[in-house]
Design a protein around this motif. Structure first.
Motif, PDB file in Angstrom:
ATOM      1  N   ARG B  43       0.839  -1.215   0.000  1.00  0.00           N
ATOM      2  CA  ARG B  43       0.000   0.000   0.000  1.00  0.00           C
ATOM      3  C   ARG B  43       0.871   1.262   0.000  1.00  0.00           C
ATOM      4  O   ARG B  43       0.547   2.242  -0.668  1.00  0.00           O
ATOM      5  CB  ARG B  43      -0.933   0.007   1.205  1.00  0.00           C
ATOM      6  CG  ARG B  43      -2.076  -1.011   1.096  1.00  0.00           C
ATOM      7  CD  ARG B  43      -2.904  -1.015   2.371  1.00  0.00           C
ATOM      8  NE  ARG B  43      -3.378   0.324   2.695  1.00  0.00           N
ATOM      9  CZ  ARG B  43      -4.520   0.831   2.245  1.00  0.00           C
ATOM     10  NH1 ARG B  43      -5.310   0.099   1.495  1.00  0.00           N
ATOM     11  NH2 ARG B  43      -4.869   2.055   2.557  1.00  0.00           N
ATOM     12  N   LEU B  48      -0.891   4.563  -1.490  1.00  0.00           N
ATOM     13  CA  LEU B  48      -2.234   4.623  -0.912  1.00  0.00           C
ATOM     14  C   LEU B  48      -2.151   5.012   0.564  1.00  0.00           C
ATOM     15  O   LEU B  48      -3.109   5.513   1.136  1.00  0.00           O
ATOM     16  CB  LEU B  48      -2.935   3.271  -1.041  1.00  0.00           C
ATOM     17  CG  LEU B  48      -3.355   2.887  -2.466  1.00  0.00           C
ATOM     18  CD1 LEU B  48      -3.792   1.437  -2.531  1.00  0.00           C
ATOM     19  CD2 LEU B  48      -4.460   3.801  -2.970  1.00  0.00           C
ATOM     20  N   ARG B  71      -0.072   5.536  -9.829  1.00  0.00           N
ATOM     21  CA  ARG B  71      -0.845   4.323  -9.521  1.00  0.00           C
ATOM     22  C   ARG B  71      -1.219   3.547 -10.774  1.00  0.00           C
ATOM     23  O   ARG B  71      -1.510   2.363 -10.694  1.00  0.00           O
ATOM     24  CB  ARG B  71      -2.091   4.697  -8.719  1.00  0.00           C
ATOM     25  CG  ARG B  71      -1.724   5.246  -7.359  1.00  0.00           C
ATOM     26  CD  ARG B  71      -2.932   5.477  -6.485  1.00  0.00           C
ATOM     27  NE  ARG B  71      -2.530   6.224  -5.307  1.00  0.00           N
ATOM     28  CZ  ARG B  71      -2.995   7.432  -4.986  1.00  0.00           C
ATOM     29  NH1 ARG B  71      -3.904   7.997  -5.764  1.00  0.00           N
ATOM     30  NH2 ARG B  71      -2.573   8.040  -3.910  1.00  0.00           N
ATOM     31  N   TYR B  76      -1.637  -1.728  -7.747  1.00  0.00           N
ATOM     32  CA  TYR B  76      -1.891  -2.503  -6.538  1.00  0.00           C
ATOM     33  C   TYR B  76      -3.134  -3.361  -6.746  1.00  0.00           C
ATOM     34  O   TYR B  76      -4.196  -2.854  -7.100  1.00  0.00           O
ATOM     35  CB  TYR B  76      -2.087  -1.545  -5.362  1.00  0.00           C
ATOM     36  CG  TYR B  76      -2.529  -2.199  -4.078  1.00  0.00           C
ATOM     37  CD1 TYR B  76      -1.646  -3.007  -3.360  1.00  0.00           C
ATOM     38  CD2 TYR B  76      -3.804  -2.002  -3.576  1.00  0.00           C
ATOM     39  CE1 TYR B  76      -2.039  -3.601  -2.167  1.00  0.00           C
ATOM     40  CE2 TYR B  76      -4.198  -2.596  -2.385  1.00  0.00           C
ATOM     41  CZ  TYR B  76      -3.314  -3.392  -1.689  1.00  0.00           C
ATOM     42  OH  TYR B  76      -3.701  -3.976  -0.523  1.00  0.00           O
ATOM     43  N   GLU B  80      -8.980  -9.025  -2.363  1.00  0.00           N
ATOM     44  CA  GLU B  80     -10.358  -8.937  -2.825  1.00  0.00           C
ATOM     45  C   GLU B  80     -10.507  -7.664  -3.624  1.00  0.00           C
ATOM     46  O   GLU B  80     -10.505  -6.575  -3.065  1.00  0.00           O
ATOM     47  CB  GLU B  80     -11.318  -8.900  -1.629  1.00  0.00           C
ATOM     48  CG  GLU B  80     -12.045 -10.196  -1.412  1.00  0.00           C
ATOM     49  CD  GLU B  80     -12.992 -10.078  -0.244  1.00  0.00           C
ATOM     50  OE1 GLU B  80     -14.032  -9.419  -0.438  1.00  0.00           O
ATOM     51  OE2 GLU B  80     -12.685 -10.609   0.829  1.00  0.00           O
ATOM     52  N   THR B  81     -10.643  -7.806  -4.934  1.00  0.00           N
ATOM     53  CA  THR B  81     -10.730  -6.614  -5.770  1.00  0.00           C
ATOM     54  C   THR B  81     -12.086  -5.933  -5.568  1.00  0.00           C
ATOM     55  O   THR B  81     -13.076  -6.594  -5.272  1.00  0.00           O
ATOM     56  CB  THR B  81     -10.553  -6.982  -7.254  1.00  0.00           C
ATOM     57  OG1 THR B  81     -11.358  -8.120  -7.536  1.00  0.00           O
ATOM     58  CG2 THR B  81      -9.109  -7.318  -7.548  1.00  0.00           C
ATOM     59  N   ALA B  82     -12.089  -4.605  -5.724  1.00  0.00           N
ATOM     60  CA  ALA B  82     -13.312  -3.832  -5.488  1.00  0.00           C
ATOM     61  C   ALA B  82     -14.048  -3.592  -6.801  1.00  0.00           C
ATOM     62  O   ALA B  82     -13.434  -3.362  -7.837  1.00  0.00           O
ATOM     63  CB  ALA B  82     -12.956  -2.489  -4.845  1.00  0.00           C
ATOM     64  N   TRP B  83     -15.368  -3.666  -6.744  1.00  0.00           N
ATOM     65  CA  TRP B  83     -16.209  -3.441  -7.920  1.00  0.00           C
ATOM     66  C   TRP B  83     -17.325  -2.514  -7.504  1.00  0.00           C
ATOM     67  O   TRP B  83     -17.857  -2.634  -6.412  1.00  0.00           O
ATOM     68  CB  TRP B  83     -16.764  -4.777  -8.425  1.00  0.00           C
ATOM     69  CG  TRP B  83     -15.665  -5.730  -8.764  1.00  0.00           C
ATOM     70  CD1 TRP B  83     -15.011  -6.563  -7.902  1.00  0.00           C
ATOM     71  CD2 TRP B  83     -15.050  -5.905 -10.047  1.00  0.00           C
ATOM     72  NE1 TRP B  83     -14.023  -7.249  -8.565  1.00  0.00           N
ATOM     73  CE2 TRP B  83     -14.030  -6.875  -9.877  1.00  0.00           C
ATOM     74  CE3 TRP B  83     -15.258  -5.350 -11.303  1.00  0.00           C
ATOM     75  CZ2 TRP B  83     -13.226  -7.287 -10.937  1.00  0.00           C
ATOM     76  CZ3 TRP B  83     -14.461  -5.773 -12.343  1.00  0.00           C
ATOM     77  CH2 TRP B  83     -13.456  -6.721 -12.170  1.00  0.00           C
ATOM     78  N   TRP B  84     -17.710  -1.582  -8.379  1.00  0.00           N
ATOM     79  CA  TRP B  84     -18.685  -0.581  -7.941  1.00  0.00           C
ATOM     80  C   TRP B  84     -19.801  -0.353  -8.957  1.00  0.00           C
ATOM     81  O   TRP B  84     -20.833   0.200  -8.614  1.00  0.00           O
ATOM     82  CB  TRP B  84     -17.983   0.732  -7.626  1.00  0.00           C
ATOM     83  CG  TRP B  84     -17.147   1.226  -8.768  1.00  0.00           C
ATOM     84  CD1 TRP B  84     -17.557   2.062  -9.757  1.00  0.00           C
ATOM     85  CD2 TRP B  84     -15.783   0.897  -9.053  1.00  0.00           C
ATOM     86  NE1 TRP B  84     -16.527   2.276 -10.644  1.00  0.00           N
ATOM     87  CE2 TRP B  84     -15.432   1.581 -10.239  1.00  0.00           C
ATOM     88  CE3 TRP B  84     -14.819   0.110  -8.419  1.00  0.00           C
ATOM     89  CZ2 TRP B  84     -14.169   1.488 -10.800  1.00  0.00           C
ATOM     90  CZ3 TRP B  84     -13.570   0.018  -8.985  1.00  0.00           C
ATOM     91  CH2 TRP B  84     -13.246   0.704 -10.163  1.00  0.00           C
ATOM     92  N   ARG B 134      -8.033  -6.009 -15.511  1.00  0.00           N
ATOM     93  CA  ARG B 134      -8.336  -4.581 -15.477  1.00  0.00           C
ATOM     94  C   ARG B 134      -7.075  -3.778 -15.174  1.00  0.00           C
ATOM     95  O   ARG B 134      -6.817  -2.742 -15.784  1.00  0.00           O
ATOM     96  CB  ARG B 134      -9.398  -4.393 -14.398  1.00  0.00           C
ATOM     97  CG  ARG B 134      -9.716  -3.037 -13.953  1.00  0.00           C
ATOM     98  CD  ARG B 134     -10.847  -3.097 -12.954  1.00  0.00           C
ATOM     99  NE  ARG B 134     -10.411  -3.517 -11.610  1.00  0.00           N
ATOM    100  CZ  ARG B 134     -11.208  -3.524 -10.547  1.00  0.00           C
ATOM    101  NH1 ARG B 134     -12.455  -3.164 -10.663  1.00  0.00           N
ATOM    102  NH2 ARG B 134     -10.768  -3.891  -9.371  1.00  0.00           N
ATOM    103  N   ALA B 135      -6.269  -4.286 -14.224  1.00  0.00           N
ATOM    104  CA  ALA B 135      -5.024  -3.578 -13.897  1.00  0.00           C
ATOM    105  C   ALA B 135      -4.042  -3.652 -15.075  1.00  0.00           C
ATOM    106  O   ALA B 135      -3.352  -2.682 -15.376  1.00  0.00           O
ATOM    107  CB  ALA B 135      -4.397  -4.178 -12.646  1.00  0.00           C
TER     108      ALA B 135
END
Lengths: 267, 202
Positions: B43, B48, B71, B76, B80-84, B134-135
């Motif tokens: 991090r 971050l 970034r 990074y 657990e990848t975040a999805w919105w 995605r990264a």
């Protein structure tokens, strides 16, 4: 214009109603009897006190005293905004964001209204300035408190998403856009609802008061419209400003989410 | 040879000061007891969390690179990848290349329709593969992988290991991979660094 003066007996009769209510809640074991009585006593004391203060202020109408009164009202409202935050900012920011935005929005709108719309002479005439400012501060306070609370809660809850988006190279503005928008909206909603329901669902308090005091309804309505617009502007600018300042404060110069700048409130 | 990533006296509240480096194409594993600060290290490198010390990417100081650019280049990826949003493609970075996405979908054993899948219906394996994909679309120079396979079965774990390997081979990027799994450690190979008492132990 004539006002029927209320005697001590009239107020005592009204107090008996509250006592009857307290008796009923006691019988129903609602456990609110005590707080009901304390609240009633507070109403009496606080209002009598403010009545005296206002009377004195009207008798000694000087800009300095009016300014002092306004400052006290602002500081108390600022404290209220802070106290209503579940996760408030640490340090001076906890108090500062709400107070500063209220100062800018409520004071600016009040002064503008006094100098260009209502136009008493002098413009800071306490009979106009203090009630106007009071109504603006009261509503702006609610809007700002709601907006700030909503923002900090949402950011706290969504911190994983925010950092996930930052990690992909999104700007902090982009990563928080939904939360900022919703917070600003929730700060504005009470005012919009009040305007939409005005006169149909509820008779606004100020208008009611003026009518009771013998003012012609059409005159009272004009004042109420003015006040509603002022409140909408004050609350709106205040809530937008507070949400903006708070979201700036939640990130640092390297766009890192700084939740360490928040700490849990009293609840 | 110039180091891809060069970290000197990196320090946060709970970590360091510590030094480390990555060469182009290199994969370095980070181990350490839980709570030793492996995630905190990643991090801090992704900027971050606040940290002091110097961090250089291909000789350029981090402070001279805008945080959003940093970034994108130093990606990074959490456990657990975040999805919105609703569908997968809404989470892709601005300006992503469809042909690039297609090529990675294939290598992650995902069909092309995966771009329109609803997030709600993704399995954890699909989430992690798509999170990494995605990264990749940002073409990062460094991958910071924080136990990316922690919650996955062996099949998905192997897919991710292979994809990372092929990303590094193709782009000459470097990776720091935090892992608990000793079997995985053997499969991944390369240098292994351990964090103990705030410091790095080789």
């Amino acid at each position: 214009m004539s006002v029927i003066s209320l005697s001590a007996l009239d107020l005592t009769l009204a107090a008996l109603l509250v006592l009857a209510l307290a008796g009923l809640t006691l019988w129903a074991r609602l456990a609110v009897g005590r707080s009901l009585l304390i609240a009633s006593v507070r109403t009496v004391l606080q209002l009598l006190l403010v009545g005296l203060v206002l009377q004195t202020l009207f008798d000694h109408a000087q800009l300095g005293w009016v300014a002092l009164m306004a400052a006290v009202m602002l500081l108390v409202a600022g404290y209220e905004v802070m106290a209503r935050q579940e996760r408030r900012f640490a340090g001076i920011w906890g108090y500062g964001i709400g107070t500063a935005t209220m100062f800018v929005s409520a004071f600016a709108v009040t002064v503008l209204a006094l100098t260009t719309m209502v136009g008493p002479s002098p413009w800071w005439e306490p009979q106009y300035a203090i009630p106007l400012l009071g109504m603006l501060l009261g509503n702006t306070m609610t809007g700002i408190a709601l907006g700030l609370d909503r923002l900090t809660q949402a950011v706290w809850r969504e911190r994983r998403v925010i950092e996930g988006r930052l990690a992909l190279g999104d700007s902090w503005l982009c990563a928080t856009s939904t939360m900022r928008r919703e917070a600003a909206r929730s700060g504005l909603m009470p005012t919009i609802n009040a305007m939409a329901a005005a006169g149909v669902v509820s008779l606004p308090g100020m208008m009611t008061g003026q009518i009771l005091a013998g003012v012609a309804p059409v005159e009272a309505v004009k004042y109420q419209i003015l006040i509603m617009f002022l409140i909408a502007a004050g609350t709106g600018f205040g809530a937008l400003g507070a949400v903006w300042l708070a979201s700036v404060r939640l990130f640092d110069h390297r766009s890192r989410l700084r939740l360490d700048r928040l700490h849990p409130g009293r609840r | 040879m110039e180091r891809l990533l060069d970290v000197r006296r990196l320090e946060t509240e709970q970590l360091g000061p510590l030094d480390l480096y990555l060469q182009a194409g290199e994969l370095v594993q980070i181990t350490g007891a839980s709570g030793s600060g492996k995630s905190l290290l990643l991090r801090a490198l992704a900027d971050l969390d606040p940290s002091s010390g110097t961090v250089r990417l291909m000789g350029r100081d981090r402070e001279r690179i805008a945080p959003t650019d940093w970034r994108r280049q130093v990606a990074y990826v959490p456990a657990e990848t975040a999805w919105w949003a609703e569908t997968v493609r809404e989470h892709f970075p601005a300006g992503w290349q469809p042909d690039q996405a297609a090529s990675w979908l294939e290598r992650f054993s995902l069909p092309e329709e995966a771009l329109d899948w609803e997030i709600e219906r993704l399995s954890s394996g699909e989430r992690q593969r798509l999170g990494l994909l995605r990264a990749f679309l940002n073409r990062p120079r460094i991958l910071l992988l924080d136990e990316p396979t922690a919650n996955l079965d062996l099949e998905n774990t192997r897919r991710i290991e292979r994809a990372v390997r092929s990303y590094l081979a193709e782009t000459e990027a470097g990776a720091l991979w935090v892992s608990h799994d000793t079997l995985q450690r053997g499969r991944l190979g390369g240098r292994v660094l351990e964090i103990r008492d705030r410091r790095m132990v080789a």
